[in-house]
Design a protein around this motif. Structure first.
Motif, short mmCIF file in Angstrom:
data_model
loop_
_atom_site.label_atom_id
_atom_site.label_comp_id
_atom_site.label_asym_id
_atom_site.label_seq_id
_atom_site.Cartn_x
_atom_site.Cartn_y
_atom_site.Cartn_z
N ILE A 172 0.84 -1.27 -0.08
CA ILE A 172 0.02 0.13 0.14
C ILE A 172 0.97 1.16 -0.26
N GLU A 173 0.91 1.94 -1.17
CA GLU A 173 1.87 3.01 -1.29
C GLU A 173 1.11 4.38 -1.83
N ALA A 174 -0.04 4.09 -2.13
CA ALA A 174 -1.11 5.25 -2.39
C ALA A 174 -2.52 4.78 -2.34
N PRO A 175 -3.42 5.84 -1.95
CA PRO A 175 -4.94 5.52 -1.80
C PRO A 175 -5.48 4.61 -2.63
N GLU A 176 -5.00 4.54 -3.95
CA GLU A 176 -5.88 3.48 -4.86
C GLU A 176 -5.48 2.04 -4.58
N ASP A 177 -4.30 1.90 -3.72
CA ASP A 177 -3.89 0.51 -3.44
C ASP A 177 -4.61 -0.16 -2.36
N LEU A 178 -5.46 0.69 -1.75
CA LEU A 178 -6.59 0.16 -0.67
C LEU A 178 -7.82 -0.23 -1.26
N LYS A 179 -7.83 0.08 -2.57
CA LYS A 179 -9.50 0.02 -3.22
C LYS A 179 -9.76 -1.58 -3.24
N GLY A 180 -10.96 -1.82 -2.68
CA GLY A 180 -11.60 -3.31 -2.72
C GLY A 180 -10.82 -4.15 -1.49
N LEU A 181 -9.87 -3.74 -0.74
CA LEU A 181 -9.43 -4.66 0.26
C LEU A 181 -10.31 -4.51 1.61
N LYS A 182 -10.38 -5.60 2.09
CA LYS A 182 -11.24 -5.79 3.35
C LYS A 182 -10.32 -5.70 4.45
N ILE A 183 -10.52 -4.47 5.05
CA ILE A 183 -9.58 -4.34 6.25
C ILE A 183 -10.29 -4.34 7.57
N ARG A 184 -9.75 -5.07 8.47
CA ARG A 184 -10.24 -5.19 9.93
C ARG A 184 -10.17 -3.96 10.50
#
Length: 347
Positions: A172-184
């Motif tokens: 995860i290096e940019a906001p778009e890298d978080l897209k769609g990830l399920k984060i607890r």
């Protein structure tokens, strides 16, 4: 001499051991009275002493016992035992008198004290100097006043540390890298809003449920301080990528139930306050100093650690501005503005 006195004198002459026993009883009485005054208070904390958070509570108990000569003792209940493992109920339980004292989290207490959400605003505090500026400044005083208005007496600050994000899928290096990830995430609506703004799919669950969910892949990632990642061996449940983004910090608060506080004498109150401050300062320093070694250990286990430059950090700040728009009125505009000023001054 009365008949009763003559009888006692005669009896003790015939039975010397009785006189000795009476003398011993007289000598024991002050000690027994002393012991009768000894008091034990419960202390709730979410993590055990394997973590700095739990060590803060144990240090507090150790100092109180030592300084009081055992007349006042604190019994630590880790892992949120006093609320059946539900850390979000700790503050309410303390208000109700089910818990005497606690070393609690600003995150866990924020549903009952909206002002505590200040510390969860994304990317507000870039470094330790900024945390100290808030907790030791006017912002900290206002937050303590808000806690006290709810029936809890805040005594001192500790620290759970900056929360970093990890996942099993990609760096995860940019906001778009978080897209769609399920984060607890923890049970705070602000966390839901932050990760939603970043394009992730935040999933609220207790820490007890988090590790199994990470193991099975029910969630892709989580966010926690380095101490938790390291001690709980989060890398063993597929968390191969760890981003150091310092997106928020979680100060700890040493506090007492108000009714319990009022039942203590001035000396006991001073003792609890001074030892809480000492334990908090000790734990904060120990937690911060240990991060370098924790990071080395984590990297040695093969975890890909990503450090963001200023441009990357600004992209995350820009992506979460909607959170400020939504939460500033709930926290208090004056408090947020005071905090911003104090952070700017710390730099």
């Amino acid at each position: 001499m009365t008949l009763l006195a003559e009888h006692i004198t005669a009896t003790t002459r015939r039975r010397p051991f009785l006189a000795t026993g009476l003398l011993g009883l007289a000598l024991m009485t002050p000690l027994m009275a002393n012991n009768a005054q000894a008091r034990e208070l419960s202390v709730s904390t979410v993590l055990s002493d394997a973590f700095p958070w739990g060590q803060a509570a144990e240090k507090w108990a150790e100092l109180v016992k030592e300084r009081s000569g055992g007349e006042l003792t604190l019994r630590v209940y880790p892992n949120a035992q006093l609320v059946a493992g539900d850390q979000t109920k700790e503050f309410s339980a303390m208000r109700q008198g089910l818990i005497d004292l606690a070393v609690g989290s600003t995150i866990n207490w924020s549903p009952q004290v909206p002002e505590l959400n200040l510390f969860s605003l994304p990317f507000l505090m870039p470094d330790h100097a900024a945390i100290d500026a808030l907790t030791q400044g006017e912002s900290g005083k206002q937050v303590f006043a808000a806690i006290e208005s709810k029936g809890i007496v805040p005594l001192a600050w500790g620290e759970n540390g900056f929360r970093e994000v990890s996942n099993s899928s990609r760096p995860i290096e940019a906001p778009e890298d978080l897209k769609g990830l399920k984060i607890r995430v923890v049970g705070s609506p602000l966390f839901q809003d932050t990760f939603t703004a970043l394009g992730a799919n935040p999933t609220q669950m207790s820490w007890a449920d988090a590790k199994p969910a990470l193991t099975t892949g029910a969630v892709d990632g989580q966010e926690n301080p380095l101490s938790v990642f390291d001690v709980a061996r989060i890398d063993q449940v597929g968390q191969a990528h760890l981003t150091l983004w310092h997106y928020m910090a979680d100060p700890l608060i040493f506090a007492a139930n108000q009714r319990v506080w009022k039942s203590l004498n001035e000396e006991e109150r001073t003792l609890l306050t001074e030892t809480a401050k000492e334990a908090g300062a000790w734990e904060t320093a120990m937690s911060r100093e240990g991060n370098a070694q924790r990071l080395t250990d984590i990297e040695s286990r093969g975890v890909n650690v990503i450090t963001l430059d200023e441009d990357a950090m600004q992209a995350f700040r820009d992506a979460t501005q909607s959170v400020y728009a939504n939460w500033t009125p709930k926290i208090g505009e004056a408090l947020v503005e005071t905090a911003r000023t104090e952070v700017a001054a710390s730099r």
